[in-house]
Each structure stands twice: as structure tokens, then as C-alpha cells.
Design a protein around this motif. Sequence first.
Motif, mmCIF file in Angstrom:
data_model
loop_
_atom_site.group_PDB
_atom_site.id
_atom_site.type_symbol
_atom_site.label_atom_id
_atom_site.label_comp_id
_atom_site.label_asym_id
_atom_site.label_seq_id
_atom_site.Cartn_x
_atom_site.Cartn_y
_atom_site.Cartn_z
ATOM 1 N N TYR A 98 -3.471 -13.173 51.126
ATOM 2 C CA TYR A 98 -3.729 -13.031 52.560
ATOM 3 C C TYR A 98 -2.678 -13.805 53.365
ATOM 4 O O TYR A 98 -2.079 -13.270 54.311
ATOM 5 C CB TYR A 98 -5.135 -13.536 52.896
ATOM 6 N N LEU A 99 -2.432 -15.052 52.993
ATOM 7 C CA LEU A 99 -1.472 -15.869 53.753
ATOM 8 C C LEU A 99 -0.035 -15.369 53.580
ATOM 9 O O LEU A 99 0.746 -15.427 54.529
ATOM 10 C CB LEU A 99 -1.604 -17.338 53.376
ATOM 11 N N ALA A 100 0.300 -14.845 52.419
ATOM 12 C CA ALA A 100 1.637 -14.265 52.227
ATOM 13 C C ALA A 100 1.799 -13.021 53.101
ATOM 14 O O ALA A 100 2.869 -12.796 53.680
ATOM 15 C CB ALA A 100 1.862 -13.910 50.760
ATOM 16 N N PHE A 101 0.737 -12.237 53.221
ATOM 17 C CA PHE A 101 0.778 -11.050 54.084
ATOM 18 C C PHE A 101 1.049 -11.468 55.527
ATOM 19 O O PHE A 101 1.891 -10.886 56.210
ATOM 20 C CB PHE A 101 -0.541 -10.277 53.985
ATOM 21 N N VAL A 102 0.347 -12.487 55.991
ATOM 22 C CA VAL A 102 0.540 -12.975 57.369
ATOM 23 C C VAL A 102 1.962 -13.497 57.554
ATOM 24 O O VAL A 102 2.614 -13.204 58.552
ATOM 25 C CB VAL A 102 -0.506 -14.055 57.718
ATOM 26 N N ARG A 103 2.445 -14.255 56.577
ATOM 27 C CA ARG A 103 3.812 -14.794 56.661
ATOM 28 C C ARG A 103 4.849 -13.664 56.703
ATOM 29 O O ARG A 103 5.789 -13.706 57.488
ATOM 30 C CB ARG A 103 4.075 -15.699 55.451
ATOM 31 N N ASP A 104 4.672 -12.653 55.872
ATOM 32 C CA ASP A 104 5.663 -11.585 55.737
ATOM 33 C C ASP A 104 5.551 -10.482 56.790
ATOM 34 O O ASP A 104 6.508 -9.737 57.003
ATOM 35 C CB ASP A 104 5.563 -10.950 54.345
ATOM 36 N N HIS A 105 4.389 -10.365 57.423
ATOM 37 C CA HIS A 105 4.147 -9.283 58.390
ATOM 38 C C HIS A 105 3.477 -9.849 59.647
ATOM 39 O O HIS A 105 2.412 -9.393 60.057
ATOM 40 C CB HIS A 105 3.261 -8.192 57.772
ATOM 41 N N ARG A 106 4.104 -10.832 60.240
ATOM 42 C CA ARG A 106 3.498 -11.533 61.378
ATOM 43 C C ARG A 106 3.093 -10.594 62.511
ATOM 44 O O ARG A 106 2.005 -10.723 63.064
ATOM 45 C CB ARG A 106 4.437 -12.612 61.904
ATOM 46 N N ASP A 107 3.973 -9.679 62.856
ATOM 47 C CA ASP A 107 3.663 -8.785 63.975
ATOM 48 C C ASP A 107 2.450 -7.919 63.662
ATOM 49 O O ASP A 107 1.557 -7.760 64.487
ATOM 50 C CB ASP A 107 4.871 -7.904 64.305
ATOM 51 N N ALA A 108 2.413 -7.371 62.471
ATOM 52 C CA ALA A 108 1.288 -6.520 62.074
ATOM 53 C C ALA A 108 0.012 -7.342 61.917
ATOM 54 O O ALA A 108 -1.077 -6.867 62.258
ATOM 55 C CB ALA A 108 1.620 -5.794 60.774
ATOM 56 N N ALA A 109 0.130 -8.567 61.429
ATOM 57 C CA ALA A 109 -1.050 -9.406 61.224
ATOM 58 C C ALA A 109 -1.769 -9.702 62.536
ATOM 59 O O ALA A 109 -2.987 -9.905 62.544
ATOM 60 C CB ALA A 109 -0.653 -10.701 60.524
ATOM 61 N N ARG A 110 -1.046 -9.692 63.634
ATOM 62 C CA ARG A 110 -1.679 -9.918 64.943
ATOM 63 C C ARG A 110 -2.652 -8.794 65.301
ATOM 64 O O ARG A 110 -3.529 -8.973 66.130
ATOM 65 C CB ARG A 110 -0.611 -10.036 66.026
ATOM 66 N N LEU A 111 -2.492 -7.648 64.668
ATOM 67 C CA LEU A 111 -3.356 -6.502 64.944
ATOM 68 C C LEU A 111 -4.636 -6.496 64.118
ATOM 69 O O LEU A 111 -5.557 -5.738 64.408
ATOM 70 C CB LEU A 111 -2.595 -5.198 64.649
ATOM 71 N N LEU A 112 -4.688 -7.316 63.079
ATOM 72 C CA LEU A 112 -5.839 -7.291 62.181
ATOM 73 C C LEU A 112 -7.092 -7.774 62.900
ATOM 74 O O LEU A 112 -7.030 -8.687 63.725
ATOM 75 C CB LEU A 112 -5.584 -8.173 60.960
ATOM 76 N N PRO A 113 -8.222 -7.188 62.549
ATOM 77 C CA PRO A 113 -9.473 -7.659 63.157
ATOM 78 C C PRO A 113 -9.726 -9.113 62.773
ATOM 79 O O PRO A 113 -9.292 -9.572 61.716
ATOM 80 C CB PRO A 113 -10.542 -6.747 62.545
ATOM 81 N N ARG A 114 -10.416 -9.829 63.602
ATOM 82 C CA ARG A 114 -10.705 -11.250 63.343
ATOM 83 C C ARG A 114 -11.474 -11.423 62.040
ATOM 84 O O ARG A 114 -11.304 -12.392 61.344
ATOM 85 C CB ARG A 114 -11.513 -11.845 64.489
ATOM 86 N N GLU A 115 -12.321 -10.497 61.743
ATOM 87 C CA GLU A 115 -13.106 -10.553 60.509
ATOM 88 C C GLU A 115 -12.760 -9.341 59.669
ATOM 89 O O GLU A 115 -13.399 -8.314 59.748
ATOM 90 C CB GLU A 115 -14.605 -10.571 60.806
ATOM 91 N N ALA A 116 -11.723 -9.456 58.882
ATOM 92 C CA ALA A 116 -11.319 -8.361 58.005
ATOM 93 C C ALA A 116 -12.079 -8.496 56.693
ATOM 94 O O ALA A 116 -11.674 -9.196 55.791
ATOM 95 C CB ALA A 116 -9.812 -8.395 57.756
#
Length: 183
Positions: A98-116
Amino acid sequence: MSTKQRPKQQRGEVTAELLLDAALRVYAAEGEQGFTVNAVTKASGVSLGSLYHHFGSLDGLLSALAQRWLDRLLDELATALAGSRTARTGIRAIVRTYLAFVRDHRDAARLLPREAGLPAFAHWIQPRIEAGELAPLPLPLVESLVLGPVIGVARRSLSGVDDVDLDEAARLLPDRIWRSLSP
């Protein structure tokens, strides 16, 4: 019947991809305030009519974009879980992936729902609770103990607060989370 796509169908898929890619760029650069139909059509080179044809509205485009990246995250998490043999390695895999995804895809991670929520997580974790590998807690509490800290760290990092190192969090959080879940 042939599995080949017709040229019109292929063009439609290319157009939808152009819109989704441009939408992410616009959202990343301009934020929610600058995410407009005009900005997306200008960035994509696609007509207003095509945007409405493929997504129905700007909200439909944003929803499809968020779903695209949520699906990608869920696929990566499911793959990480599939390679985990124990509850402890599974917890580590979820946190780190999860944290690697956020690190590697910061712009897209901002779109994720708060509770995925993680559908694969429930199927993976329930047998481990039953086998005694994890504390006998209700599944929603286990999910909250795992994802709560991870989502919190990710949101803090994405908000622009520069006091969170995602790599350090990926090293430290799995063991801390594990302690709260071990039997």
C-alpha cells in the motif's frame, strides 16, 4: 465470432484512455478546483462530445479514473497477499504494498477513497483468525488495525506534510501492527 476489435471500437478505447490520462494530469496539476471539462478536453485533445459520450459527465470521468486506480491498488494488494504464507508476512505485504503504491503513484493515490476496503483481505485473513494465527477479533477491527495506520500515514504524506517518510513507515509499521494482532 472474431475476438478482433473493430476500428471504431479501438478508437473509442483509445479516446477513453486519452481522457483518463489527461484527467489524472489535470487533477494532479490543478487540484479539484481546476478539474474542469475545458481543462481535460484541452489537455487530452479530445472533444467535449467524446468526454460526455464515454463518461456521461465530468463526475463520471473522475469516478472512472478513481476506480481505475483503486482496481490497480487492489490487484497489487491481492498479488502481495497471494505470496504470503503466514499472517505476519501478509500484514507486512499489505503495509509495504500500500505505501509503495502511494509513493510510486502519488497523483493517483489522491483519488483513492479514504476507506479502500480490501475484499481479498477478508478471504485471506478469516482462516488465519480461525487457525489462531491472529487475535480472535471481529474482521472489521482487524481490517481497521491494519489499514487505519497505513491509510493515515498515506493521507498525511499526500497532504503535503513533509514529516512522513513512506519507506521508513513501510519498515516500521508492519511489526507495530503485528503486535496489535498477534494472538
